[in-house]
Write a protein that holds these residues in place. Sequence first.
Motif, mmCIF file in Angstrom:
data_model
loop_
_atom_site.group_PDB
_atom_site.id
_atom_site.type_symbol
_atom_site.label_atom_id
_atom_site.label_comp_id
_atom_site.label_asym_id
_atom_site.label_seq_id
_atom_site.Cartn_x
_atom_site.Cartn_y
_atom_site.Cartn_z
ATOM 1 N N ASP A 300 0.823 -1.214 0.000
ATOM 2 C CA ASP A 300 0.000 0.000 0.000
ATOM 3 C C ASP A 300 0.857 1.263 0.000
ATOM 4 N N GLY A 301 2.192 1.093 -0.123
ATOM 5 C CA GLY A 301 3.066 2.268 -0.100
ATOM 6 C C GLY A 301 3.488 2.624 1.309
ATOM 7 N N GLY A 302 3.064 1.822 2.292
ATOM 8 C CA GLY A 302 3.512 2.061 3.672
ATOM 9 C C GLY A 302 5.011 1.813 3.778
ATOM 10 N N ILE A 303 5.670 2.722 4.449
ATOM 11 C CA ILE A 303 7.137 2.644 4.563
ATOM 12 C C ILE A 303 7.480 2.223 5.984
ATOM 13 N N THR A 304 8.332 1.220 6.111
ATOM 14 C CA THR A 304 8.815 0.866 7.438
ATOM 15 C C THR A 304 10.207 1.467 7.589
ATOM 16 N N HIS A 305 10.413 2.150 8.705
ATOM 17 C CA HIS A 305 11.744 2.743 8.928
ATOM 18 C C HIS A 305 12.136 2.581 10.376
ATOM 19 N N LEU A 306 13.413 2.697 10.629
ATOM 20 C CA LEU A 306 13.903 2.617 12.000
ATOM 21 C C LEU A 306 13.537 3.898 12.734
ATOM 22 N N GLY A 307 13.376 3.772 14.035
ATOM 23 C CA GLY A 307 13.159 4.971 14.842
ATOM 24 C C GLY A 307 14.493 5.620 15.172
ATOM 25 N N THR A 308 14.434 6.796 15.764
ATOM 26 C CA THR A 308 15.681 7.439 16.220
ATOM 27 C C THR A 308 15.491 7.779 17.695
ATOM 28 N N GLY A 309 16.608 8.065 18.358
ATOM 29 C CA GLY A 309 16.557 8.459 19.765
ATOM 30 C C GLY A 309 15.834 7.399 20.585
ATOM 31 N N HIS A 310 14.846 7.826 21.399
ATOM 32 C CA HIS A 310 14.165 6.839 22.232
ATOM 33 C C HIS A 310 13.039 6.119 21.488
ATOM 34 N N HIS A 311 12.773 6.515 20.203
ATOM 35 C CA HIS A 311 11.778 5.771 19.413
ATOM 36 C C HIS A 311 12.482 4.607 18.716
ATOM 37 N N ALA A 312 12.762 3.549 19.464
ATOM 38 C CA ALA A 312 13.500 2.429 18.872
ATOM 39 C C ALA A 312 12.542 1.545 18.057
ATOM 40 N N GLY A 313 13.136 0.589 17.330
ATOM 41 C CA GLY A 313 12.319 -0.386 16.611
ATOM 42 C C GLY A 313 11.882 0.094 15.246
ATOM 43 N N HIS A 314 10.984 -0.679 14.639
ATOM 44 C CA HIS A 314 10.520 -0.377 13.281
ATOM 45 C C HIS A 314 9.203 0.385 13.345
ATOM 46 N N LEU A 315 9.109 1.484 12.640
ATOM 47 C CA LEU A 315 7.897 2.295 12.625
ATOM 48 C C LEU A 315 7.338 2.307 11.201
ATOM 49 N N ARG A 316 6.033 2.513 11.088
ATOM 50 C CA ARG A 316 5.410 2.494 9.759
ATOM 51 C C ARG A 316 4.840 3.863 9.448
ATOM 52 N N TYR A 317 4.934 4.251 8.176
ATOM 53 C CA TYR A 317 4.470 5.576 7.766
ATOM 54 C C TYR A 317 3.926 5.472 6.352
ATOM 55 N N VAL A 318 2.804 6.127 6.089
ATOM 56 C CA VAL A 318 2.235 6.095 4.726
ATOM 57 C C VAL A 318 2.264 7.519 4.166
ATOM 58 N N PRO A 319 3.286 7.839 3.390
ATOM 59 C CA PRO A 319 3.397 9.208 2.880
ATOM 60 C C PRO A 319 2.587 9.416 1.597
ATOM 61 N N ASP A 320 2.245 10.684 1.324
ATOM 62 C CA ASP A 320 1.648 11.034 0.034
ATOM 63 C C ASP A 320 2.742 11.292 -1.000
ATOM 64 N N LEU A 321 3.869 11.763 -0.519
ATOM 65 C CA LEU A 321 4.987 12.104 -1.412
ATOM 66 C C LEU A 321 6.300 11.671 -0.776
ATOM 67 N N ILE A 322 7.159 11.050 -1.578
ATOM 68 C CA ILE A 322 8.517 10.737 -1.103
ATOM 69 C C ILE A 322 9.504 11.545 -1.938
ATOM 70 N N VAL A 323 10.399 12.249 -1.265
ATOM 71 C CA VAL A 323 11.440 12.996 -1.976
ATOM 72 C C VAL A 323 12.774 12.291 -1.724
ATOM 73 N N PHE A 324 13.394 11.839 -2.797
ATOM 74 C CA PHE A 324 14.691 11.173 -2.673
ATOM 75 C C PHE A 324 15.817 12.196 -2.792
ATOM 76 N N ALA A 325 16.403 12.553 -1.653
ATOM 77 C CA ALA A 325 17.589 13.418 -1.676
ATOM 78 C C ALA A 325 18.781 12.497 -1.459
ATOM 79 N N THR A 326 18.927 11.555 -2.361
ATOM 80 C CA THR A 326 19.869 10.446 -2.179
ATOM 81 C C THR A 326 21.047 10.517 -3.151
ATOM 82 N N GLY A 327 21.342 11.711 -3.601
ATOM 83 C CA GLY A 327 22.592 11.911 -4.321
ATOM 84 C C GLY A 327 22.533 11.622 -5.811
ATOM 85 N N TYR A 328 23.708 11.606 -6.390
ATOM 86 C CA TYR A 328 23.852 11.474 -7.840
ATOM 87 C C TYR A 328 24.929 10.446 -8.134
#
Length: 482
Positions: A300-328
Amino acid sequence: MTDPHVQIPTREKVLIIGAGPAGLAAAAALKALEVPFDMVDRARHVGGIWDPEREDTPVWPAMDMVSSREFTQFEDMLQPVSFPEYLSPGQMAKYLRAYAAHHGLTDHFRPRLAVRSARPFEEGVWQVEFSSGHIAVYRAVISAHGISERPHRPDWAAELPSSVRVLHAKDWTGPDGLEGQRVLVVGSGQSAADISVDAARRALEVRWSMRTGHWVVPRRIAGVPGDVAASREPSALGGLNARIAETVVARAVGRPQDAGLPRPAAGLLEDSVIVSDDVLDRVREGRITPAGEVTGVGPDGGITHLGTGHHAGHLRYVPDLIVFATGYESGADHLPQDVVPRTAAGDLDLFLGAFARGRDDLVILGQQRVSGGALPLLVQQADIAAYLLAATREQSAGAPSSAALEEFRRLRAGSESAVPTPAGSSRGGLRGRLSDALGARPSAGRAIAPAAGAGEGLVPAVDRGTQLARLRAVRALFDDAA
Ligand SMILES: Cc1cc2nc3c(=O)[nH]c(=O)nc-3n(C[C@H](O)[C@H](O)[C@H](O)COP(=O)(O)OP(=O)(O)OC[C@H]3O[C@@H](n4cnc5c(N)ncnc54)[C@H](O)[C@@H]3O)c2cc1C
């Protein structure tokens, strides 16, 4: 002086591909040495990415440069003092057009003309095919095509369903239309930070996924542009001590990990820092939510990502837009791959980041990311290129090979770490590293994105101080002979 109106056959000329800062620096240097050349660009104007009217530029009108005016100019034509310390892309465009006019480079410039392919038949004979269908032979090629031709996306991008809108940072134009939208920005570097801040102006929610933590430094330190302060005796920063520098920066804007971002993977002086006055505030205000590395994509386009700081573990997020600032990715589609082999690590195998091994008729400028303003490095590369091509021109006219040319060829055949630099000139000590870190943009420039890992084929980051010292040492071979 070379008169562009005198018809010189292209086979006696150098072709410069790209009229951005690197192409302009090369053109000015060739002109000064009276080496005939043409310069082409697919764009309408000179200036490269610094033309906010271009549809294909990775910069957007509202962004400010991360290198200050002092580190964003050519020595032979300084920025007007009426310009602010940090230029907008529009001001940089004006400056670069004025530079071209000042040196009479526009007479050599063919706009709206792309190079489809350039291939050598033998040393000194290049067949070039243009977008017009026209074919010409040139004696040498300086490819100054920039580093934003080949946007990189992580492998998992291919798994995204078509219901999710995706954009590469190269196509970011601003936050208009993001009202009510959930945005995920992916990337660890400067562009990711800038786009997150920009998106947070309008979007309902912005989540920023970083794989690697980086220090964030402000544009001004103790009232002075960060790169200028750092290039002087850094008393303004509290002395020559890494811990002190980190404390000064932390006091000015705070530590990334205290705001909830990943802890920087390197100390301040070794890091590809992010230059930003706003990003940590936006994170602290909750307008940007930090996230760790993306670990999975749902149907469904849900993204699982790691948490940061005290939000440990895998978190899920469903974005409307993803921007890849991942270089060239490095490389050039218009050059045959075998002409510029890659190292085992996947980087282009170029001496000092620019000079093809084993041949004198190909230079590829600006294929490295450096912390701080890119122009000083481009100018050194361009000057050496012009000296090299002037020397080979004389040689083909019957003059004996010069000692400088021979020494250049000898050094080029070896490792660049063997280039002898005057003691202390690499600024590899704390002072130099501080200067690089604070003048930075993520390596290479505003940096454009997450740090390149070996073997990924991304545009590599290099230490600016070390690279500048080597380039100056090699240039001095030719300066001394001139
Ligand atoms: C988002 C972003 C922000 C940046 N911010 C800064 C900053 O603040 N300070 C700084 O110093 N640096 C910054 N940089 C680094 C930037 O790359 C340099 O400032 C500079 O633009 C590099 O000059 P260049 O001439 O190598 O490349 P470019 O400016 O990219 O110009 C390359 C030109 O080559 C042309 N070209 C490419 N292929 C062909 C072809 N086949 N035929 C014809 N023409 C072709 C392109 O149309 C383009 O005009 C930033 C980079 C990015 C991506």
